[in-house]
Design a protein around this motif. Structure first.
Motif, PDB file in Angstrom:
ATOM      1  N   ARG A 404       0.832  -1.204   0.000  1.00 55.18           N
ATOM      2  CA  ARG A 404       0.000   0.000   0.000  1.00 55.18           C
ATOM      3  C   ARG A 404       0.868   1.257   0.000  1.00 55.18           C
ATOM      4  N   GLN A 405       1.954   1.240   0.760  1.00 56.59           N
ATOM      5  CA  GLN A 405       2.852   2.389   0.796  1.00 56.59           C
ATOM      6  C   GLN A 405       3.542   2.585  -0.550  1.00 56.59           C
ATOM      7  N   HIS A 406       3.940   1.478  -1.170  1.00 60.42           N
ATOM      8  CA  HIS A 406       4.574   1.556  -2.490  1.00 60.42           C
ATOM      9  C   HIS A 406       3.637   2.210  -3.499  1.00 60.42           C
ATOM     10  N   VAL A 407       2.385   1.795  -3.500  1.00 62.36           N
ATOM     11  CA  VAL A 407       1.416   2.349  -4.442  1.00 62.36           C
ATOM     12  C   VAL A 407       1.149   3.823  -4.132  1.00 62.36           C
ATOM     13  N   THR A 408       1.087   4.171  -2.864  1.00 63.52           N
ATOM     14  CA  THR A 408       0.871   5.567  -2.480  1.00 63.52           C
ATOM     15  C   THR A 408       1.992   6.460  -2.988  1.00 63.52           C
ATOM     16  N   VAL A 409       3.232   6.000  -2.824  1.00 63.67           N
ATOM     17  CA  VAL A 409       4.389   6.769  -3.306  1.00 63.67           C
ATOM     18  C   VAL A 409       4.352   6.895  -4.821  1.00 63.67           C
ATOM     19  N   LEU A 410       3.997   5.803  -5.495  1.00 62.11           N
ATOM     20  CA  LEU A 410       3.932   5.809  -6.954  1.00 62.11           C
ATOM     21  C   LEU A 410       2.895   6.814  -7.446  1.00 62.11           C
ATOM     22  N   ARG A 411       1.740   6.842  -6.797  1.00 65.70           N
ATOM     23  CA  ARG A 411       0.692   7.769  -7.223  1.00 65.70           C
ATOM     24  C   ARG A 411       1.046   9.216  -6.889  1.00 65.70           C
ATOM     25  N   ALA A 412       1.765   9.410  -5.799  1.00 66.95           N
ATOM     26  CA  ALA A 412       2.182  10.768  -5.448  1.00 66.95           C
ATOM     27  C   ALA A 412       3.117  11.329  -6.506  1.00 66.95           C
ATOM     28  N   ALA A 413       3.910  10.441  -7.118  1.00 70.15           N
ATOM     29  CA  ALA A 413       4.821  10.873  -8.175  1.00 70.15           C
ATOM     30  C   ALA A 413       4.081  11.125  -9.485  1.00 70.15           C
ATOM     31  N   GLY A 414       2.795  10.754  -9.549  1.00 69.33           N
ATOM     32  CA  GLY A 414       2.034  10.912 -10.778  1.00 69.33           C
ATOM     33  C   GLY A 414       1.073  12.083 -10.752  1.00 69.33           C
ATOM     34  N   LYS A 415       1.290  13.026  -9.864  1.00 66.69           N
ATOM     35  CA  LYS A 415       0.379  14.165  -9.768  1.00 66.69           C
ATOM     36  C   LYS A 415       0.468  15.094 -10.978  1.00 66.69           C
ATOM     37  N   GLU A 416       1.517  14.929 -11.799  1.00 64.66           N
ATOM     38  CA  GLU A 416       1.670  15.795 -12.960  1.00 64.66           C
ATOM     39  C   GLU A 416       0.823  15.339 -14.139  1.00 64.66           C
ATOM     40  N   LEU A 417      -0.083  14.383 -13.920  1.00 63.13           N
ATOM     41  CA  LEU A 417      -0.918  13.890 -15.014  1.00 63.13           C
ATOM     42  C   LEU A 417      -1.713  15.009 -15.671  1.00 63.13           C
ATOM     43  N   SER A 418      -2.062  16.032 -14.906  1.00 62.19           N
ATOM     44  CA  SER A 418      -2.873  17.118 -15.460  1.00 62.19           C
ATOM     45  C   SER A 418      -2.076  18.055 -16.358  1.00 62.19           C
ATOM     46  N   VAL A 419      -0.750  17.911 -16.346  1.00 62.58           N
ATOM     47  CA  VAL A 419       0.076  18.816 -17.155  1.00 62.58           C
ATOM     48  C   VAL A 419       1.040  18.026 -18.032  1.00 62.58           C
ATOM     49  N   LEU A 420       0.612  16.864 -18.522  1.00 63.76           N
ATOM     50  CA  LEU A 420       1.468  16.088 -19.411  1.00 63.76           C
ATOM     51  C   LEU A 420       1.728  16.860 -20.702  1.00 63.76           C
ATOM     52  N   ASN A 421       2.916  16.695 -21.250  1.00 62.30           N
ATOM     53  CA  ASN A 421       3.282  17.351 -22.502  1.00 62.30           C
ATOM     54  C   ASN A 421       2.389  16.837 -23.629  1.00 62.30           C
ATOM     55  N   PRO A 422       1.604  17.688 -24.284  1.00 63.50           N
ATOM     56  CA  PRO A 422       0.689  17.215 -25.324  1.00 63.50           C
ATOM     57  C   PRO A 422       1.393  16.632 -26.545  1.00 63.50           C
ATOM     58  N   GLN A 423       2.659  17.001 -26.765  1.00 63.35           N
ATOM     59  CA  GLN A 423       3.394  16.396 -27.871  1.00 63.35           C
ATOM     60  C   GLN A 423       3.775  14.955 -27.555  1.00 63.35           C
ATOM     61  N   ASP A 424       4.118  14.686 -26.291  1.00 64.56           N
ATOM     62  CA  ASP A 424       4.481  13.331 -25.889  1.00 64.56           C
ATOM     63  C   ASP A 424       3.248  12.470 -25.617  1.00 64.56           C
ATOM     64  N   TYR A 425       2.179  13.098 -25.153  1.00 61.28           N
ATOM     65  CA  TYR A 425       0.962  12.371 -24.772  1.00 61.28           C
ATOM     66  C   TYR A 425      -0.257  13.022 -25.440  1.00 61.28           C
ATOM     67  N   PRO A 426      -0.392  12.826 -26.749  1.00 64.17           N
ATOM     68  CA  PRO A 426      -1.500  13.471 -27.472  1.00 64.17           C
ATOM     69  C   PRO A 426      -2.864  12.865 -27.169  1.00 64.17           C
ATOM     70  N   GLY A 427      -2.921  11.632 -26.683  1.00 65.98           N
ATOM     71  CA  GLY A 427      -4.199  11.021 -26.331  1.00 65.98           C
ATOM     72  C   GLY A 427      -5.161  10.975 -27.503  1.00 65.98           C
ATOM     73  N   ALA A 428      -6.354  11.557 -27.321  1.00 57.45           N
ATOM     74  CA  ALA A 428      -7.403  11.495 -28.343  1.00 57.45           C
ATOM     75  C   ALA A 428      -6.990  12.171 -29.640  1.00 57.45           C
ATOM     76  N   ARG A 429      -6.093  13.110 -29.585  1.00 61.56           N
ATOM     77  CA  ARG A 429      -5.656  13.802 -30.800  1.00 61.56           C
ATOM     78  C   ARG A 429      -4.953  12.857 -31.776  1.00 61.56           C
ATOM     79  N   ALA A 430      -4.476  11.708 -31.263  1.00 56.96           N
ATOM     80  CA  ALA A 430      -3.900  10.704 -32.168  1.00 56.96           C
ATOM     81  C   ALA A 430      -4.966  10.131 -33.092  1.00 56.96           C
ATOM     82  N   LEU A 431      -6.234  10.139 -32.641  1.00 55.77           N
ATOM     83  CA  LEU A 431      -7.333   9.639 -33.463  1.00 55.77           C
ATOM     84  C   LEU A 431      -7.999  10.751 -34.260  1.00 55.77           C
ATOM     85  N   THR A 432      -8.256  11.883 -33.617  1.00 58.33           N
ATOM     86  CA  THR A 432      -9.030  12.945 -34.276  1.00 58.33           C
ATOM     87  C   THR A 432      -8.184  13.820 -35.188  1.00 58.33           C
TER      88      THR A 432
END
Length: 701
Positions: A404-432
């Motif tokens: 549980r602690q390992h997962v908590t630390v891992l998720r804490a390091a993922g707080k930047e999900l809201s500001v991912l680089n759109p060039q590296d992580y285009p998501g839906a734009r890869a389809l549209t």
């Protein structure tokens, strides 16, 4: 009640326990139903434990010690539980994807702490976890209920005995009967009300289940005074045995327990207890018991009853792990028989090697001239065995907290999900927009995704299952004069991250009207999607929400217009949505009707792509589903635009699925949170296409 050595022991109740565990296991393995056997266990536990404690409390020569009784309970119940939990932990690591490990860690701690029923009650009402695969430890809820009852009952009776045994004198038994009767009635009434209010959580509620054990204890107090003629005892025992045997086939226990229908297995158990009771001065013998009780006291059923506890612990996790390993929804006859055979063997070994040696104190040591028989050596408690069980329990606890602690630390390091680089992580734009997708690790990862929630979930801006109140929160541009009302269930909610971005960019505010699992509908008796349980709070909430929407008069109401079929592939526009559109149109409120996102299904079951991706060899292509399995060729909402000119149809399916398949990952971004919610990370990448469609529908920009 005297002991075996005194010649008075209810072997028929051991046999009844054997019948109950056989029904539990068979119905779980082959029929996927609740047999009522667990309720028989609860009633018998109340009778045996409650009767023992009451007899001690009523005996002036006995000093009732809660500490000593608790130690005996621990010696009786915990060792086998620890062994099964340890084996399940190993199988979880070997068989299940790491996305399931956190849930197992939570539930193993809950099982060891005897609060598993509350863990399940909480997660059952948590829509974000309601779609998770069935836990291999789900059945431990009944053990937790019993453990909580034992401790509470022990403290209650000990306290009452200390305070009132002397003042009441010869009336002490009457006082205890009155107390138990009042508690039994109170618990039963509570169970009935809770069952009607929220059956799913009531199923695991300790006080809603307490009446089943309290009734057993109450009967235990009254047994010495029951006088029945043999013909009546035989008739009662026959009816009781028939009720126990047929309960699972005739009553849907998952939907009806712990409400009034639970009286069938519990009442049948009480009848069987009373039918086989005799005067203390006339110990039970075969010729003094009714025929059904004598049948239950036969060797095979008694032997099955002696391993019932361990068999209950083993059969469920083995079944779940086998289904997880094979990927099957159900077991066939051969697989089910194999699961039961292995469960029975492990239960026998656990009883002989773990339960029995640690249940009783060591026997007196033999003299040097008397060699200790191997069976006595096997049963004799040892420090090594006790230390092993303790070590296993400590290891389980430490491992669960560490993961549980390992997962908590891992998720804490993922707080930047809201500001991912759109060039590296285009998501839906890869389809549209067909932008280039670099080779980078997927985000959120299969472990990060569990905490990737919309802001409304974190802010408490969505009503839960039991709350019929309308909760309003404002997103987008709070100072804007234009308003979009986001209304419906969690499938309306998961559009909030994109609408929030668009609101800030184009100056409109987003006001939420959200409730878990409750789309806007005129359904008279809404059902919770997934388990089809009645959802009366949804109907009340929809009525309140529609009244508020008409009063608030937003510029647009953004809501879903389709749902998945329950009976075939694809999606459908429910007829119960039309009344909602009519009400809004009559009040001149335009509608932004969004086609619901695909609900992923494989082999007729909800399919969590994170689990698939976490398995060895899992990748976006192997974890894809056919588009035709989850989406119809045409959005049926389009058939109603002439009837409702204020209905503006939005369809983002091509931003989620390719022409032939719906993959769980596009543009390096994981699309799905569970089987049917879109991750906020991916939703933000859909904002550009959603904004284009809203601009066409509204003309705002």
């Amino acid at each position: 009640m005297r002991t075996r050595s005194a010649g008075f022991y209810r072997y028929d109740l051991d046999g009844l326990r054997g019948i109950a565990i056989a029904l539990v296991a068979v119905f779980h393995v082959w029929f996927g139903r609740v047999s009522g056997g667990v309720d028989v266990f609860l009633a018998l536990s109340g009778f045996f434990f409650g009767g023992k404690i009451l007899r001690a409390a009523l005996d002036p020569a006995v000093s009732l010690s809660p500490a000593a009784e608790t130690i005996r309970l621990v010696r009786r119940l915990v060792p086998a539980l620890v062994v099964v939990l340890a084996a399940s932990a190993v199988l979880t690591i070997l068989v299940q994807p790491e996305t399931r490990w956190e849930t197992f860690a939570d539930q193993s701690l809950a099982s060891l702490g005897y609060y598993q029923n509350w863990e399940l009650a909480n997660t059952a009402s948590d829509y974000l976890r309601a779609g998770e695969a069935v836990s291999p430890l789900q059945h431990i809820w009944s053990m937790s209920v019993q453990g909580q009852f034992f401790v509470a009952f022990l403290l209650l009776i000990t306290g009452c005995a200390y305070l009132f045994r002397r003042p009441l004198g010869t009336h002490a038994r009457t006082g205890f009967v009155v107390l138990l009767s009042a508690l039994t009635v109170a618990s039963f009434v509570y169970a009935t009300i809770a069952h009607q209010d929220n059956q799913t959580t009531a199923y695991y509620n300790s006080f809603a289940r307490a009446w089943e054990m309290l009734l057993g204890a109450l009967v235990g107090a009254l047994v010495p005074y029951i006088r029945w003629p043999m013909w009546l005892r035989t008739a009662a025992a026959t009816v009781a045995l028939a009720a126990v045997m047929s309960c699972g086939a005739l009553i849907d226990g998952v939907a009806e327990f712990p409400g009034p229908w639970a009286l069938v297995p519990v009442g049948a158990t009480m009848l069987m207890i009373l039918a086989g009771a005799t005067l203390p001065s006339r110990p039970d013998t075969a010729d003094r018991m009714p025929l059904p009780n004598r049948l239950l006291a036969t060797g095979p059923l008694v032997a099955l009853g002696t391993i019932a506890y361990s068999l209950y612990l083993w059969h469920w996790p083995l079944l779940i792990f086998w289904l997880s390993y094979t990927g099957h929804r159900h077991v066939d006859f051969v697989e089910g028989a194999a699961v039961l055979l292995v469960s029975g063997l492990l239960a026998y070994l656990t009883t002989q090697l773990v339960e029995d040696p640690l249940r009783s104190r060591a026997s007196p040591s033999p003299t040097p001239a008397e060699p200790l028989p191997w069976r006595s050596r096997l049963r004799r408690p040892t420090m090594a065995l006790g230390a092993t069980v303790v070590l296993l329990a400590v290891t389980l606890t430490a491992t669960a907290f560490t993961w549980r602690q390992h997962v908590t630390v891992l998720r804490a390091a993922g707080k930047e999900l809201s500001v991912l680089n759109p060039q590296d992580y285009p998501g839906a734009r890869a389809l549209t927009e067909h932008v280039r997708v670099p080779a980078l690790p997927m985000r959120p990862s299969v472990l990060e995704v569990k905490q990737d929630h919309p802001a409304s979930t974190r802010d408490g801006c969505i009503s839960d299952f039991v709350n019929p109140a309308v909760v309003n929160c404002i997103y987008g541009d709070p100072a804007a004069t234009r308003t979009i009302a986001l209304a419906g269930g969690s499938h309306a909610e998961h559009w909030l991250p994109a609408l929030d971005l668009l609101g800030h960019a184009h100056h409109f505010k987003v006001v939420t009207y959200l409730k878990m699992g409750c789309p806007l509908s005129t359904e008279q008796v809404p059902l919770i999607m997934g388990n089809n349980a009645p959802y009366p709070q949804c109907r009340e909430w929809v009525q309140r929400t529609m009244a508020e929407l008409v009063s608030d008069r937003p510029d647009y109401v953004f809501t879903t217009t389709t749902r998945p079929w329950n009976i075939k592939s694809g999606d459908v526009m429910p007829a119960t949505y039309i009344g909602i559109w009519q009400t809004l149109s009559d009040n001149n409120i335009p509608i932004l009707g969004i086609r619901d996102t695909p609900w992923l299904v494989k082999n007729g079951q909800p399919f969590d792509p994170a689990d698939c991706l976490a398995k060895k060899g899992g990748n976006p292509q192997s974890c894809a589903v056919k588009r035709s399995d989850v989406l119809a060729d045409r959005n049926q909402t389009l058939d109603f635009v002439e009837q409702f000119p204020l209905l503006k149809v939005l369809d983002m399916s091509d931003a989620i699925c390719r022409a032939d398949v719906c993959r769980p990952v596009e543009g390096n971004v994981l699309i799905y949170h569970g089987a049917h919610h879109i991750t906020p990370t991916y939703m933000r990448t859909m904002a550009h296409e959603l904004g284009r469609q809203i601009a066409v529908a509204t003309g705002w920009w």
